[in-house]
Every structure is written in structure tokens, then in C-alpha cells.
Design an enzyme around this catalytic site. Structure first.
Site, PDB file in Angstrom:
ATOM      1  N   ARG A 217     -47.383  20.818  -3.105  1.00 43.08           N
ATOM      2  CA  ARG A 217     -48.778  20.615  -2.555  1.00 43.08           C
ATOM      3  C   ARG A 217     -48.508  20.626  -1.068  1.00 43.08           C
ATOM      4  O   ARG A 217     -47.815  20.457  -0.270  1.00 43.08           O
ATOM      5  CB  ARG A 217     -48.871  19.115  -2.997  1.00 43.08           C
ATOM      6  CG  ARG A 217     -49.020  18.564  -4.226  1.00 43.08           C
ATOM      7  CD  ARG A 217     -49.451  17.476  -4.742  1.00 43.08           C
ATOM      8  NE  ARG A 217     -48.668  16.392  -3.809  1.00 43.08           N
ATOM      9  CZ  ARG A 217     -48.803  15.206  -3.914  1.00 43.08           C
ATOM     10  NH1 ARG A 217     -49.805  14.589  -4.649  1.00 43.08           N
ATOM     11  NH2 ARG A 217     -48.143  14.339  -3.334  1.00 43.08           N
TER      12      ARG A 217
ATOM     13  N   LYS B 102     -46.893   3.904   6.068  1.00 42.14           N
ATOM     14  CA  LYS B 102     -47.636   3.969   4.892  1.00 42.14           C
ATOM     15  C   LYS B 102     -47.936   2.523   4.439  1.00 42.14           C
ATOM     16  O   LYS B 102     -47.103   1.721   4.387  1.00 42.14           O
ATOM     17  CB  LYS B 102     -46.951   4.573   3.597  1.00 42.14           C
ATOM     18  CG  LYS B 102     -46.357   6.059   3.789  1.00 42.14           C
ATOM     19  CD  LYS B 102     -45.643   6.551   2.754  1.00 42.14           C
ATOM     20  CE  LYS B 102     -44.995   8.011   2.990  1.00 42.14           C
ATOM     21  NZ  LYS B 102     -44.317   8.413   1.773  1.00 42.14           N
TER      22      LYS B 102
ATOM     23  N   GLU C   5     -41.811   8.998  -2.831  1.00 51.23           N
ATOM     24  CA  GLU C   5     -42.543   8.145  -3.824  1.00 51.23           C
ATOM     25  C   GLU C   5     -42.360   8.301  -5.179  1.00 51.23           C
ATOM     26  O   GLU C   5     -42.172   9.594  -5.504  1.00 51.23           O
ATOM     27  CB  GLU C   5     -44.120   8.174  -3.298  1.00 51.23           C
ATOM     28  CG  GLU C   5     -44.567   7.902  -2.137  1.00 51.23           C
ATOM     29  CD  GLU C   5     -46.251   7.701  -1.851  1.00 51.23           C
ATOM     30  OE1 GLU C   5     -46.835   7.566  -2.943  1.00 51.23           O
ATOM     31  OE2 GLU C   5     -46.550   7.693  -0.903  1.00 51.23           O
TER      32      GLU C   5
ATOM     33  N   ASP D 268     -42.607  12.260  -5.639  1.00 50.20           N
ATOM     34  CA  ASP D 268     -42.959  13.279  -4.459  1.00 50.20           C
ATOM     35  C   ASP D 268     -41.570  13.498  -3.637  1.00 50.20           C
ATOM     36  O   ASP D 268     -40.983  12.554  -3.392  1.00 50.20           O
ATOM     37  CB  ASP D 268     -44.005  12.618  -3.740  1.00 50.20           C
ATOM     38  CG  ASP D 268     -45.193  12.418  -4.278  1.00 50.20           C
ATOM     39  OD1 ASP D 268     -45.590  13.171  -5.306  1.00 50.20           O
ATOM     40  OD2 ASP D 268     -46.147  11.713  -3.781  1.00 50.20           O
TER      41      ASP D 268
ATOM     42  N   LYS E 106     -44.518   2.892  -3.623  1.00 50.72           N
ATOM     43  CA  LYS E 106     -43.705   2.831  -2.447  1.00 50.72           C
ATOM     44  C   LYS E 106     -42.128   2.387  -2.463  1.00 50.72           C
ATOM     45  O   LYS E 106     -41.347   2.879  -2.194  1.00 50.72           O
ATOM     46  CB  LYS E 106     -44.265   2.527  -1.277  1.00 50.72           C
ATOM     47  CG  LYS E 106     -45.682   2.866  -1.073  1.00 50.72           C
ATOM     48  CD  LYS E 106     -45.789   4.260  -0.679  1.00 50.72           C
ATOM     49  CE  LYS E 106     -47.294   4.711  -0.418  1.00 50.72           C
ATOM     50  NZ  LYS E 106     -48.442   4.461  -1.319  1.00 50.72           N
TER      51      LYS E 106
ATOM     52  N   ARG F 121     -44.597  17.924  -5.812  1.00 44.94           N
ATOM     53  CA  ARG F 121     -44.917  16.744  -6.995  1.00 44.94           C
ATOM     54  C   ARG F 121     -43.947  17.268  -8.141  1.00 44.94           C
ATOM     55  O   ARG F 121     -44.321  18.372  -8.788  1.00 44.94           O
ATOM     56  CB  ARG F 121     -46.463  16.793  -7.258  1.00 44.94           C
ATOM     57  CG  ARG F 121     -46.746  16.169  -8.549  1.00 44.94           C
ATOM     58  CD  ARG F 121     -46.302  14.692  -8.886  1.00 44.94           C
ATOM     59  NE  ARG F 121     -46.727  13.884  -7.688  1.00 44.94           N
ATOM     60  CZ  ARG F 121     -47.763  12.947  -7.650  1.00 44.94           C
ATOM     61  NH1 ARG F 121     -48.733  13.284  -8.626  1.00 44.94           N
ATOM     62  NH2 ARG F 121     -48.077  12.262  -6.674  1.00 44.94           N
TER      63      ARG F 121
ATOM     64  N   ARG G  19     -51.924  15.409   5.370  1.00 45.73           N
ATOM     65  CA  ARG G  19     -51.623  14.713   3.895  1.00 45.73           C
ATOM     66  C   ARG G  19     -51.819  15.880   2.973  1.00 45.73           C
ATOM     67  O   ARG G  19     -52.428  16.647   2.860  1.00 45.73           O
ATOM     68  CB  ARG G  19     -52.529  13.366   3.725  1.00 45.73           C
ATOM     69  CG  ARG G  19     -52.231  12.456   4.386  1.00 45.73           C
ATOM     70  CD  ARG G  19     -53.255  11.143   4.326  1.00 45.73           C
ATOM     71  NE  ARG G  19     -54.877  11.720   4.871  1.00 45.73           N
ATOM     72  CZ  ARG G  19     -55.859  11.350   5.047  1.00 45.73           C
ATOM     73  NH1 ARG G  19     -55.754  10.051   4.468  1.00 45.73           N
ATOM     74  NH2 ARG G  19     -56.741  11.525   5.448  1.00 45.73           N
TER      75      ARG G  19
ATOM     76  N   ASN H 163     -44.562   7.860  -8.613  1.00 44.77           N
ATOM     77  CA  ASN H 163     -46.070   7.234  -9.085  1.00 44.77           C
ATOM     78  C   ASN H 163     -45.834   7.193 -10.510  1.00 44.77           C
ATOM     79  O   ASN H 163     -45.829   8.106 -11.130  1.00 44.77           O
ATOM     80  CB  ASN H 163     -47.038   8.761  -8.666  1.00 44.77           C
ATOM     81  CG  ASN H 163     -46.936   8.956  -7.203  1.00 44.77           C
ATOM     82  OD1 ASN H 163     -47.755   8.228  -6.680  1.00 44.77           O
ATOM     83  ND2 ASN H 163     -46.209   9.889  -6.730  1.00 44.77           N
TER      84      ASN H 163
END
Length: 314
Positions: free
Chosen positions: A220, A157, A276, A268, A122, A206, A228, A278
Site C-alpha cells: 500500500r 497513533k 499492526e 501491516d 495496536k 498488508r 498514511r 487487524n
């Protein structure tokens, strides 16, 4: 190649990114080994691991063990993939400390364990606030309430959350806002509050990156009754293209990713904003190939072949 991951029995052969990497490595003639991060040990200052040789087929879902697990020096593997799913707890941190001790002249860990440890998924995005939504990180519930009242609709979050865990939605004037903020900050934990982006109604992108360069992206889209977009929560993956906003974000973060040794990354993006980064076990490469055709996984393994320690530049 050694793959540190969760049990193979739990992996979905047609969805799991680590499975796809193992399958491609095997198809290109590499020996593939499986281990859990819990199998790591230090002997003196030398990282060792209990690893088991495994064959992952080019089609179908059945893997085959090719021998018993045995203790090996981690640095004996030119490429080690750290693909254990969160939670990012003490055991995960300990694994990164051990993996930092491998001999870099013999072994490359992907992603770099120090880089992974420093990159909260995050907070890392906020190194680049110019490409992020308006964001507040705090444990102060009064500040969070003021943020919600100012911006109207906010996503909350957990900083330790993963795979969609702990995401809450807050709105100005809603009933139960105080209780929601308490749930978002249990025992004084900080949370991240981001202004809700209306484009999220259509899903999030993504984008998979290899050494700072885009492999491609999937959109997504959340399922019915869910906000979500995570695929394991009923979301679906649709074809999408990278636009100029996406490429601007990639250009903004690429050099820092490389500096931190974060080679294989999933970012993202919603409405041209980075939400974000990842770095632990980013997913989506099989969905990408479903829509764009084969090639992304091969690019990743080819990069490993070209950048393994001791390989001379072509």
C-alpha cells in the site's frame, strides 16, 4: 452464511472484502444473509438476529434482496462473519458478548468474538516485541517527549484509531511538539509511539492471513501529500512478494492467532517490522486478487466449508 457488516449500500463492490466473500459464497451455492450488529438480541440466553437474505452477483455491483428480514437464531447459521467496521465502542463490545453465547457445536463466528474483543489492533502486535519497531505506549507527555527526542522521528497513533485515523508524526526539535503531544493524548488518553521506519516512504505491506497461513500481500503506497498508506485515503495497491522477514513474522504470530480464534487477519509490515494486527474487518483481498489472480477469496470460503461445525474431516 450470515454476514454482520455495515450497510451494503455503502460497500464498494470492486474494493470491499466482505462483498467479495459474500460473492464467492454465493457462487459456491451458499445462502447468504445480511444483518447489522445492531440487529443482535438475546432471548433468555439465546442469541437471535434480524437477518435478511441477499444475493450478491458474480459480476457488477447491484445486490438483490431475496426476502424480508426476519428473526432467526444465530446458531442456525453454520458460519457467521463478524465484519462490522470500528469504532470499537460499547455497542461493538456488546455484540461480541452476545455472539459468545452461540452454540459452538452448530455455529462458528469469524473472527472469534472473545478473540476480537481481546485484540486491540495496536497493542496485540506488542505481544511479539521481537518483531515490532521500538514502541512506547503511555499517556505521560513527558515520556513521549523524551521518546521523540531520543529517536528523532516518531509516529503517534491513537489506540482506538482505525483506518488511519489519529496518526500524527513528531520530530525532534519541531515547533509545536507540546501541542502535538496534547493532541495525541486527549483527556489523558494513552497513545502508541513508534520509531519511524524509513522504509515507510515506499509504503507498507498488508499481508492477509487465513488460519495463520499467508494468502498473499499487497504494497500500500500513499498518495501525493499524504503519509498514511490507507487505500481509502488515496493510497494505491501495488504487487509485492513475501520476503523472509515477512515469513518470520507470520511464523512468530501464527500459533497465537490460532489460539485466539483469529482466522482471517490482516497484518501491516514495514521494513520487516510488524506495526499492526487487524482483526475486526481486515481489507485488501480484492486488491490482492487484482495483482495475483483469483484464488484467495475461494481459499477463504473453502476453509469455511471445511471448518464449519459438524463437518467431518476429509
Amino acid at each position: 452464511m450470515l454476514f454482520l457488516m455495515d450497510p451494503l449500500e455503502k460497500a464498494a463492490p470492486d474494493k470491499d472484502t466482505t462483498w467479495a466473500l459474500m460473492r464467492e459464497a454465493r457462487a459456491r451455492g451458499h445462502a447468504t444473509f445480511f444483518a447489522s450488529a445492531d440487529d443482535l438480541s438475546l432471548e433468555g440466553g439465546t442469541p437471535v438476529i434480524r437477518a435478511r437474505p441477499v444475493a450478491v452477483p458474480t459480476s457488477g455491483g447491484a445486490f438483490r434482496w431475496e426476502g424480508e428480514a426476519s428473526w432467526r437464531e444465530v446458531s442456525g447459521f453454520p458460519i457467521v462473519w463478524l465484519r462490522t467496521d470500528p469504532p470499537f465502542d460499547d455497542r461493538y463490545v456488546e455484540a461480541t458478548w452476545i455472539l459468545e453465547r452461540v452454540d459452538p457445536a452448530r455455529c462458528r463466528v469469524l473472527n472469534d468474538p472473545a478473540g476480537v474483543r481481546a485484540a486491540n489492533e495496536k497493542l496485540y502486535a506488542l505481544r511479539f516485541p521481537e518483531v515490532c519497531p521500538t514502541t512506547l505506549v503511555t499517556a505521560d507527555r513527558a515520556r513521549l517527549r523524551a521518546f521523540v527526542e531520543e529517536h528523532g522521528e516518531v509516529v503517534l497513533k491513537s489506540l482506538a484509531g482505525y483506518a488511519g485515523e489519529g496518526i500524527l508524526f513528531a520530530q525532534r526539535g519541531m515547533r509545536g511538539l507540546n501541542a502535538l503531544l496534547e493532541a495525541a493524548t486527549p483527556r489523558g488518553a494513552r497513545c502508541e509511539a513508534q520509531v519511524y521506519l524509513p522504509e515507510a516512504a515506499a509504503g507498507d505491506k498488508r499481508i492477509l492471513l487465513l488460519d495463520g497461513e499467508p494468502l498473499g500481500a499487497v504494497l500500500r503506497v500513499h498518495g501525493a501529500g499524504e503519509e498514511r498508506n490507507n487505500l481509502h485515503l488515496g493510497g494505491s495497491a501495488a504487487r509485492t512478494a513475501l520476503d523472509e522477514d515477512d515469513l518470520r513474522i507470520v511464523r512468530t504470530i501464527a500459533s497465537q492467532l490460532r489460539a485466539d480464534g483469529l482466522v482471517f487477519v490482516g497484518i501491516d509490515v514495514i521494513g520487516g517490522k510488524l506495526t499492526e494486527v487487524n482483526v475486526t474487518s481486515p481489507t485488501g483481498i480484492q486488491e490482492l486478487e487484482e495483482h495475483e489472480g483469483r484464488g484467495a477469496v475461494a481459499r477463504v470460503i473453502a476453509w469455511c466449508e471445511q471448518n464449519a461445525p459438524g463437518v467431518r474431516p476429509a
